[in-house]
Design a protein around this motif. Structure first.
Motif, PDB file in Angstrom:
ATOM      1  N   ALA A 182      57.190  17.832  81.421  1.00 62.22           N
ATOM      2  CA  ALA A 182      56.569  16.784  82.367  1.00 62.22           C
ATOM      3  C   ALA A 182      56.858  17.322  83.764  1.00 62.22           C
ATOM      4  O   ALA A 182      55.874  17.161  84.744  1.00 62.22           O
ATOM      5  CB  ALA A 182      57.322  15.585  82.067  1.00 62.22           C
ATOM      6  N   VAL A 183      57.827  18.142  83.913  1.00 59.29           N
ATOM      7  CA  VAL A 183      58.106  18.360  85.292  1.00 59.29           C
ATOM      8  C   VAL A 183      57.414  19.412  85.654  1.00 59.29           C
ATOM      9  O   VAL A 183      56.552  19.616  86.613  1.00 59.29           O
ATOM     10  CB  VAL A 183      59.691  18.864  85.602  1.00 59.29           C
ATOM     11  CG1 VAL A 183      59.741  19.542  86.850  1.00 59.29           C
ATOM     12  CG2 VAL A 183      60.483  17.609  85.341  1.00 59.29           C
ATOM     13  N   ALA A 184      57.090  20.431  84.776  1.00 54.38           N
ATOM     14  CA  ALA A 184      56.057  21.604  84.729  1.00 54.38           C
ATOM     15  C   ALA A 184      54.672  21.220  85.110  1.00 54.38           C
ATOM     16  O   ALA A 184      54.050  21.876  86.192  1.00 54.38           O
ATOM     17  CB  ALA A 184      56.305  22.742  83.809  1.00 54.38           C
ATOM     18  N   SER A 185      54.321  20.271  84.528  1.00 53.92           N
ATOM     19  CA  SER A 185      52.783  19.623  84.751  1.00 53.92           C
ATOM     20  C   SER A 185      52.722  18.905  85.971  1.00 53.92           C
ATOM     21  O   SER A 185      51.776  18.282  86.214  1.00 53.92           O
ATOM     22  CB  SER A 185      52.449  19.038  83.392  1.00 53.92           C
ATOM     23  OG  SER A 185      53.132  17.857  83.319  1.00 53.92           O
ATOM     24  N   GLY A 186      53.872  18.472  86.584  1.00 52.06           N
ATOM     25  CA  GLY A 186      53.595  17.566  87.795  1.00 52.06           C
ATOM     26  C   GLY A 186      53.711  15.866  87.562  1.00 52.06           C
ATOM     27  O   GLY A 186      53.710  15.312  88.499  1.00 52.06           O
ATOM     28  N   GLN A 187      54.030  15.627  86.346  1.00 54.29           N
ATOM     29  CA  GLN A 187      54.099  14.304  85.917  1.00 54.29           C
ATOM     30  C   GLN A 187      55.373  13.677  86.311  1.00 54.29           C
ATOM     31  O   GLN A 187      55.488  12.555  86.688  1.00 54.29           O
ATOM     32  CB  GLN A 187      54.118  14.131  84.317  1.00 54.29           C
ATOM     33  CG  GLN A 187      52.609  14.450  83.962  1.00 54.29           C
ATOM     34  CD  GLN A 187      52.759  14.291  82.232  1.00 54.29           C
ATOM     35  OE1 GLN A 187      53.599  14.981  81.714  1.00 54.29           O
ATOM     36  NE2 GLN A 187      51.931  13.728  81.774  1.00 54.29           N
ATOM     37  N   ALA A 188      56.429  14.557  86.800  1.00 51.10           N
ATOM     38  CA  ALA A 188      57.820  14.144  87.104  1.00 51.10           C
ATOM     39  C   ALA A 188      58.269  15.041  88.173  1.00 51.10           C
ATOM     40  O   ALA A 188      57.794  16.486  88.205  1.00 51.10           O
ATOM     41  CB  ALA A 188      58.688  13.833  86.170  1.00 51.10           C
TER      42      ALA A 188
END
Length: 96
Positions: free
Chosen positions: A38-44
């Motif tokens: 989620a962090v890597a994909s920019g969701q968080a």
């Protein structure tokens, strides 16, 4: 205590139900691998970017889905007390 066994049993059952309901409210928390994705994909945002705005030391952090969005559920130590804070994982805005 011998006079009120049904009352005590009822109160205990109610307490357990309330505690259990609180646990299931955050049942949609991500595991570590999902949180990293989620962090890597920019969701968080990374937790470090959010930690600056919570006003204390984060002692526990969970990334969870709540109401269709990702939130950080944080236990924060400040002033000798631990409080729970909920922060929008994408914006970093404190929700509670």
């Amino acid at each position: 205590m011998k006079r009120y066994p049904k009352l005590i049993a009822g109160l205990l059952a109610g307490f357990i139900a309330v505690v259990s309901a609180g646990e299931t409210a955050w049942a949609a928390c991500l595991n570590q691998s999902q949180a990293r994705q989620a962090v890597a994909s920019g969701q968080a945002r990374p937790l470090g970017a959010v930690s600056r705005s919570v006003g204390g030391e984060i002692v526990r952090a969970d990334l969870c889905e709540q109401g269709g969005r990702l939130v950080y559920v944080l236990s924060v130590l400040s002033g000798g007390k631990v409080t729970k804070r909920v922060v929008d994982a994408k914006s970093g805005q404190a929700l509670r």
